[in-house]
Design a protein around this motif. Sequence first.
Motif, PDB file in Angstrom:
ATOM      1  N   ILE A   1      45.851  -1.698  21.160  1.00  0.00           N
ATOM      2  CA  ILE A   1      44.815  -2.278  22.014  1.00  0.00           C
ATOM      3  C   ILE A   1      43.723  -1.240  22.298  1.00  0.00           C
ATOM      4  O   ILE A   1      42.528  -1.554  22.266  1.00  0.00           O
ATOM      5  N   THR A   2      44.120  -0.008  22.565  1.00  0.00           N
ATOM      6  CA  THR A   2      43.141   1.056  22.800  1.00  0.00           C
ATOM      7  C   THR A   2      42.291   1.302  21.561  1.00  0.00           C
ATOM      8  O   THR A   2      41.089   1.546  21.662  1.00  0.00           O
ATOM      9  N   TYR A   3      42.917   1.239  20.382  1.00  0.00           N
ATOM     10  CA  TYR A   3      42.184   1.409  19.122  1.00  0.00           C
ATOM     11  C   TYR A   3      41.136   0.315  18.950  1.00  0.00           C
ATOM     12  O   TYR A   3      39.972   0.597  18.615  1.00  0.00           O
ATOM     13  N   LEU A   4      41.512  -0.937  19.197  1.00  0.00           N
ATOM     14  CA  LEU A   4      40.554  -2.039  19.063  1.00  0.00           C
ATOM     15  C   LEU A   4      39.423  -1.911  20.087  1.00  0.00           C
ATOM     16  O   LEU A   4      38.251  -2.144  19.768  1.00  0.00           O
ATOM     17  N   GLU A   5      39.769  -1.522  21.314  1.00  0.00           N
ATOM     18  CA  GLU A   5      38.742  -1.344  22.336  1.00  0.00           C
ATOM     19  C   GLU A   5      37.829  -0.169  22.031  1.00  0.00           C
ATOM     20  O   GLU A   5      36.672  -0.158  22.474  1.00  0.00           O
ATOM     21  N   SER A   6      38.328   0.819  21.283  1.00  0.00           N
ATOM     22  CA  SER A   6      37.528   2.013  20.992  1.00  0.00           C
ATOM     23  C   SER A   6      36.252   1.670  20.231  1.00  0.00           C
ATOM     24  O   SER A   6      35.220   2.330  20.413  1.00  0.00           O
ATOM     25  N   PHE A   7      36.288   0.648  19.386  1.00  0.00           N
ATOM     26  CA  PHE A   7      35.077   0.232  18.682  1.00  0.00           C
ATOM     27  C   PHE A   7      34.020  -0.252  19.684  1.00  0.00           C
ATOM     28  O   PHE A   7      32.825  -0.006  19.498  1.00  0.00           O
ATOM     29  N   CYS A   8      34.466  -0.917  20.736  1.00  0.00           N
ATOM     30  CA  CYS A   8      33.543  -1.380  21.774  1.00  0.00           C
ATOM     31  C   CYS A   8      32.972  -0.198  22.546  1.00  0.00           C
ATOM     32  O   CYS A   8      31.772  -0.151  22.834  1.00  0.00           O
ATOM     33  N   PHE A   9      33.829   0.775  22.896  1.00  0.00           N
ATOM     34  CA  PHE A   9      33.365   1.931  23.643  1.00  0.00           C
ATOM     35  C   PHE A   9      32.372   2.749  22.825  1.00  0.00           C
ATOM     36  O   PHE A   9      31.349   3.213  23.336  1.00  0.00           O
ATOM     37  N   ILE A  10      32.667   2.926  21.541  1.00  0.00           N
ATOM     38  CA  ILE A  10      31.766   3.680  20.675  1.00  0.00           C
ATOM     39  C   ILE A  10      30.422   2.982  20.580  1.00  0.00           C
ATOM     40  O   ILE A  10      29.357   3.615  20.646  1.00  0.00           O
ATOM     41  N   LYS A  11      30.428   1.662  20.433  1.00  0.00           N
ATOM     42  CA  LYS A  11      29.184   0.900  20.393  1.00  0.00           C
ATOM     43  C   LYS A  11      28.432   0.985  21.715  1.00  0.00           C
ATOM     44  O   LYS A  11      27.196   1.076  21.733  1.00  0.00           O
ATOM     45  N   ALA A  12      29.177   0.962  22.817  1.00  0.00           N
ATOM     46  CA  ALA A  12      28.529   1.066  24.130  1.00  0.00           C
ATOM     47  C   ALA A  12      27.839   2.411  24.283  1.00  0.00           C
ATOM     48  O   ALA A  12      26.705   2.487  24.773  1.00  0.00           O
ATOM     49  N   PHE A  13      28.504   3.486  23.863  1.00  0.00           N
ATOM     50  CA  PHE A  13      27.887   4.806  23.946  1.00  0.00           C
ATOM     51  C   PHE A  13      26.671   4.895  23.029  1.00  0.00           C
ATOM     52  O   PHE A  13      25.625   5.438  23.397  1.00  0.00           O
ATOM     53  N   GLN A  14      26.770   4.366  21.818  1.00  0.00           N
ATOM     54  CA  GLN A  14      25.658   4.416  20.871  1.00  0.00           C
ATOM     55  C   GLN A  14      24.491   3.559  21.338  1.00  0.00           C
ATOM     56  O   GLN A  14      23.332   3.874  21.047  1.00  0.00           O
ATOM     57  N   LYS A  15      24.783   2.488  22.049  1.00  0.00           N
ATOM     58  CA  LYS A  15      23.727   1.616  22.565  1.00  0.00           C
ATOM     59  C   LYS A  15      22.789   2.395  23.484  1.00  0.00           C
ATOM     60  O   LYS A  15      21.594   2.105  23.567  1.00  0.00           O
ATOM     61  N   LEU A  16      23.332   3.398  24.160  1.00  0.00           N
ATOM     62  CA  LEU A  16      22.530   4.223  25.058  1.00  0.00           C
ATOM     63  C   LEU A  16      21.966   5.450  24.360  1.00  0.00           C
ATOM     64  O   LEU A  16      21.421   6.337  24.998  1.00  0.00           O
ATOM     65  N   GLY A  17      22.126   5.515  23.046  1.00  0.00           N
ATOM     66  CA  GLY A  17      21.557   6.628  22.307  1.00  0.00           C
ATOM     67  C   GLY A  17      22.410   7.874  22.303  1.00  0.00           C
ATOM     68  O   GLY A  17      21.939   8.939  21.919  1.00  0.00           O
ATOM     69  N   VAL A  18      23.664   7.781  22.737  1.00  0.00           N
ATOM     70  CA  VAL A  18      24.549   8.941  22.775  1.00  0.00           C
ATOM     71  C   VAL A  18      25.363   8.958  21.493  1.00  0.00           C
ATOM     72  O   VAL A  18      26.248   8.129  21.308  1.00  0.00           O
ATOM     73  N   ASP A  19      25.060   9.893  20.587  1.00  0.00           N
ATOM     74  CA  ASP A  19      25.719   9.945  19.293  1.00  0.00           C
ATOM     75  C   ASP A  19      26.984  10.790  19.409  1.00  0.00           C
ATOM     76  O   ASP A  19      27.033  11.938  18.991  1.00  0.00           O
ATOM     77  N   LEU A  20      28.027  10.208  19.993  1.00  0.00           N
ATOM     78  CA  LEU A  20      29.253  10.958  20.220  1.00  0.00           C
ATOM     79  C   LEU A  20      29.945  11.326  18.920  1.00  0.00           C
ATOM     80  O   LEU A  20      30.524  12.394  18.801  1.00  0.00           O
ATOM     81  N   LEU A  21      29.899  10.456  17.945  1.00  0.00           N
ATOM     82  CA  LEU A  21      30.632  10.692  16.713  1.00  0.00           C
ATOM     83  C   LEU A  21      30.110  11.927  16.005  1.00  0.00           C
ATOM     84  O   LEU A  21      30.860  12.772  15.548  1.00  0.00           O
ATOM     85  N   GLN A  22      28.794  12.061  15.905  1.00  0.00           N
ATOM     86  CA  GLN A  22      28.219  13.214  15.251  1.00  0.00           C
ATOM     87  C   GLN A  22      28.541  14.485  16.020  1.00  0.00           C
ATOM     88  O   GLN A  22      28.862  15.520  15.457  1.00  0.00           O
ATOM     89  N   ARG A  23      28.456  14.421  17.339  1.00  0.00           N
ATOM     90  CA  ARG A  23      28.732  15.600  18.142  1.00  0.00           C
ATOM     91  C   ARG A  23      30.197  15.997  18.033  1.00  0.00           C
ATOM     92  O   ARG A  23      30.524  17.182  17.989  1.00  0.00           O
ATOM     93  N   ASP A  24      31.067  15.023  17.969  1.00  0.00           N
ATOM     94  CA  ASP A  24      32.482  15.341  17.818  1.00  0.00           C
ATOM     95  C   ASP A  24      32.748  16.040  16.490  1.00  0.00           C
ATOM     96  O   ASP A  24      33.518  16.985  16.414  1.00  0.00           O
TER      97      ASP A  24
END
Length: 257
Positions: free
Chosen positions: A196-219
Amino acid sequence: MRSIFDPDGTLMTILRKFSDIVLCNLLFCLLCCGIITVGAALTGLHAAMQAVAADTTDDIHGNSAMRILLRTFRSDFLPSTGLLLIVAGIAAFLYYYHYIVWSLTGPLGSSYRVMFFVLLLVFLFGFQYFFPIRARFVLNIRQTLRNSWLLSAAALPWTLLTIAISGGAVYISFFLNPDNAYVALFLWLACGFALITYLESFCFIKAFQKLGVDLLQRDMDTGKPAEGAVFIDEAHRKDDLMVQESTFSNPDWNRKV
């Protein structure tokens, strides 16, 4: 046939991710045995599953999903535990509020019951982001709470989807067919929490990217959580971020700068 067993092929990628989900779920359940450790375990699980969802895990260089979970559990233990205590306090308040208002009758009781559902919904909105934000940002508890509720409103569709995923999973597991509750409990202990956390993670990643925060690249560049808040003030504003002012006095608070 060779392509089926290609280490970088679709089948092997699915099997590798599923094994990460199962192993992280078992580790998460083990870490939760101390009760007070649940908050840190949740933060670690979100960090690991976001990495699995974003394909940023690396077993060769010691950045496997389980190592991410354990590393985050250790480094974020105190703030995550403090956040857990706040969540427990809010849940206890809502429980006793529910107990009191359901004993009231008449129009007054109806109005208080409506207020209960409003408070419950507000709590759920923020709760969806408490531990995912802790997993990816270096914030104090106050900043975590503030940014969780602000982000839940700014990324409302993703917030509703995460609530639907977790709520739907609980309903299907324990309420749709109560006779199979033991089977559902086994599945949750085997892989349910992490899945469930894995499936929700796609939503969280999209939410962060929606605000212009590129967490994936920084990670991938640093291997560390992002520093600062999702919603920042003028002194920390960047041109590529959609930001939230520290005050609501500005009617243009959600603009693209």
